[in-house]
Enzyme design. Structure first.
Site, short mmCIF file in Angstrom:
data_model
loop_
_atom_site.label_atom_id
_atom_site.label_comp_id
_atom_site.label_asym_id
_atom_site.label_seq_id
_atom_site.Cartn_x
_atom_site.Cartn_y
_atom_site.Cartn_z
N SER A 196 0.82 -1.22 0.00
CA SER A 196 0.00 0.00 0.00
C SER A 196 0.85 1.26 0.00
O SER A 196 1.73 1.43 0.85
CB SER A 196 -0.87 0.05 1.26
OG SER A 196 -1.84 -0.94 1.23
N HIS B 125 -2.76 1.11 -4.62
CA HIS B 125 -2.26 -0.08 -5.32
C HIS B 125 -2.46 0.11 -6.81
O HIS B 125 -3.59 0.26 -7.28
CB HIS B 125 -2.98 -1.34 -4.85
CG HIS B 125 -2.57 -1.79 -3.49
ND1 HIS B 125 -1.70 -2.83 -3.29
CD2 HIS B 125 -2.87 -1.31 -2.27
CE1 HIS B 125 -1.50 -2.98 -1.99
NE2 HIS B 125 -2.20 -2.08 -1.35
N HIS C 78 -5.66 -8.58 -1.52
CA HIS C 78 -5.81 -8.87 -0.09
C HIS C 78 -7.01 -9.78 0.12
O HIS C 78 -8.01 -9.70 -0.60
CB HIS C 78 -6.03 -7.58 0.69
CG HIS C 78 -4.96 -6.56 0.49
ND1 HIS C 78 -4.94 -5.71 -0.59
CD2 HIS C 78 -3.87 -6.26 1.24
CE1 HIS C 78 -3.87 -4.93 -0.50
NE2 HIS C 78 -3.20 -5.24 0.59
N TYR D 259 -9.07 -9.45 2.49
CA TYR D 259 -10.24 -8.64 2.90
C TYR D 259 -11.02 -8.07 1.72
O TYR D 259 -12.16 -7.65 1.89
CB TYR D 259 -9.83 -7.50 3.85
CG TYR D 259 -8.93 -6.43 3.25
CD1 TYR D 259 -9.41 -5.52 2.32
CD2 TYR D 259 -7.61 -6.34 3.63
CE1 TYR D 259 -8.58 -4.54 1.78
CE2 TYR D 259 -6.77 -5.38 3.10
CZ TYR D 259 -7.28 -4.48 2.18
OH TYR D 259 -6.45 -3.53 1.64
N GLU D 260 -10.41 -8.07 0.53
CA GLU D 260 -11.15 -7.59 -0.65
C GLU D 260 -12.19 -8.62 -1.09
O GLU D 260 -12.98 -8.36 -1.99
CB GLU D 260 -10.18 -7.31 -1.80
CG GLU D 260 -9.27 -6.13 -1.54
CD GLU D 260 -8.21 -5.99 -2.63
OE1 GLU D 260 -8.53 -5.43 -3.70
OE2 GLU D 260 -7.08 -6.45 -2.42
N ALA E 189 2.63 -2.12 4.17
CA ALA E 189 2.42 -1.07 5.17
C ALA E 189 1.93 -1.78 6.42
O ALA E 189 1.14 -2.73 6.33
CB ALA E 189 1.37 -0.08 4.68
N MET F 144 -2.21 -6.51 7.00
CA MET F 144 -3.28 -7.32 6.40
C MET F 144 -2.80 -8.07 5.15
O MET F 144 -3.60 -8.36 4.27
CB MET F 144 -4.46 -6.42 6.05
CG MET F 144 -5.00 -5.62 7.23
SD MET F 144 -6.28 -4.46 6.71
CE MET F 144 -6.45 -3.47 8.22
N SER F 145 -1.51 -8.37 5.08
CA SER F 145 -1.01 -9.02 3.85
C SER F 145 0.22 -9.85 4.15
O SER F 145 0.45 -10.27 5.29
CB SER F 145 -0.66 -7.93 2.82
OG SER F 145 0.45 -7.18 3.26
N ASN G 237 1.93 3.84 10.90
CA ASN G 237 1.18 4.40 12.04
C ASN G 237 1.51 3.59 13.28
O ASN G 237 1.95 2.44 13.18
CB ASN G 237 -0.34 4.33 11.76
CG ASN G 237 -0.77 2.90 11.42
OD1 ASN G 237 -0.61 2.44 10.29
ND2 ASN G 237 -1.30 2.21 12.41
N HIS H 136 -6.95 5.02 6.31
CA HIS H 136 -6.18 4.46 5.19
C HIS H 136 -5.42 5.54 4.41
O HIS H 136 -4.30 5.32 3.96
CB HIS H 136 -7.08 3.66 4.26
CG HIS H 136 -6.34 3.02 3.11
ND1 HIS H 136 -5.43 1.99 3.28
CD2 HIS H 136 -6.35 3.29 1.78
CE1 HIS H 136 -4.92 1.66 2.11
NE2 HIS H 136 -5.46 2.43 1.18
N1 HPA Z 1 -3.23 -2.41 11.26
C1 HPA Z 1 -3.38 -3.30 10.25
N2 HPA Z 1 -2.90 -3.08 9.03
C2 HPA Z 1 -2.23 -1.94 8.82
C3 HPA Z 1 -2.04 -0.98 9.83
C4 HPA Z 1 -2.57 -1.24 11.11
O1 HPA Z 1 -2.44 -0.43 12.06
N3 HPA Z 1 -1.34 0.05 9.27
C5 HPA Z 1 -1.11 -0.31 7.98
N4 HPA Z 1 -1.65 -1.49 7.69
#
Ligand code: HPA
Length: 273
Positions: free
Chosen positions: A32, A62, A80, A82-83, A110, A204-205, A228, A240
């Site tokens: 990401s 992406h 992903h 989740y998609e 990320a 998430m990947s 973050n 996001h």
């Molecule tokens: N949590 C899950 N996935 C992420 C995060 C997060 O804080 N930051 C970037 N991808």
């Protein structure tokens, strides 16, 4: 794995072979907000929608192109879980890289920082992972021509590649990446639980791809851009857009590292140990 998976891979390969006969040895997957790094690599760009059987990348940040050169194949954009994609789709790029001849994959993502030592904009070399997805891409009938039924995962992230990365960028963080399905960010209680479990970063990947790459006998490296502080550790709520923006601040450093690693791997294939 779907019993027709081999056919799916072969069909995807046929559509790529219309554009290039190259057989690169190093594959990269850009996460990401990191897609622009693709511009630093040579090759022909093939939009994902031109690859037979490839899903369309739907997430902001992406790009959705595969750039193939003589030395590298770069996936700018990933799929992903989740998609709503099946695990077979999530890991198709890895099987395709293998089919192209790739031996080493550099995975980027990320992630949220759980370790107090990780701050937004930092890079973390992934030393190990925790699969918290509740599923595994290798479930289902095993095709023995791909890899073993019960592949060993005691060293997913190649030691030699880790040393190479640290040699090129000694200030890299190091840690364990925990994968969740998302798409909701975590609650503060979940983050406390994941820290207790030994996680330094959450995302998430990457874990499905790393599992498949090892299964296929490829060398794997993983690098997280900490975008973050994980939920409950920072002051702000998670967003996001911010994840993508912070990813971009680390882009130049990550690009330099990936280019450096790629050069070394190609120039000294025996030196990794
Ligand atoms: N949590 C899950 N996935 C992420 C995060 C997060 O804080 N930051 C970037 N991808």
């Amino acid at each position: 794995m779907n019993p027709d998976y081999q056919k799916t891979i072969e069909q995807a390969l046929v559509s790529i072979r219309k554009s290039t006969q190259a057989s690169p040895k190093v594959g990269l997957v850009l996460g990401s907000g990191l897609s622009n790094i693709v511009d630093q690599f040579q090759g022909v760009e093939i939009p994902y929608h031109e690859i037979d059987g490839y899903p369309v990348a739907t997430v902001a940040g992406h790009k959705g192109v595969l750039k193939i050169g003589t030395e590298t194949a770069v996936m700018a954009g990933r799929f992903h879980y989740y998609e709503g994609h099946s695990m077979d789709s999530v890991v198709l790029p890895i099987f395709l890289l293998k089919a192209l001849g790739v031996q080493t994959v550099l995975l980027t993502n990320a992630a949220g920082g759980i370790s107090h030592e990780l701050n937004p904009g930092d890079l973390m070399l992934i030393t190990d992972h925790i699969n918290f997805l509740g599923t595994n891409p290798l479930m289902g009938p095993n095709n023995d021509s791909f890899g073993p039924r019960f592949p060993d995962m005691s060293e997913v992230y190649h030691r030699g590649l880790q040393n190479l990365a640290l040699g090129l960028d000694p200030l890299l963080g190091r840690g364990t990446y925990l994968a969740v399905t998302g798409p909701s960010y975590e609650t503060p209680a979940e983050i406390r639980a994941y820290r207790t479990l030994g996680a330094d970063a959450v995302g998430m990947s990457t874990v499905p791809e790393a599992l498949c790459a090892r299964y296929l006998g490829m060398n794997v490296a993983g690098i997280s851009v900490i975008t973050n502080k994980a939920a409950g550790l920072g002051h702000a709520s998670l967003d996001h857009g911010e994840v993508v923006e912070t990813g971009k601040t680390a882009e130049a450093r990550l690009a330099k590292l990936l280019l450096g690693m790629t050069r070394e791997i190609l120039d000294n294939p025996g030196a990794l140990g």
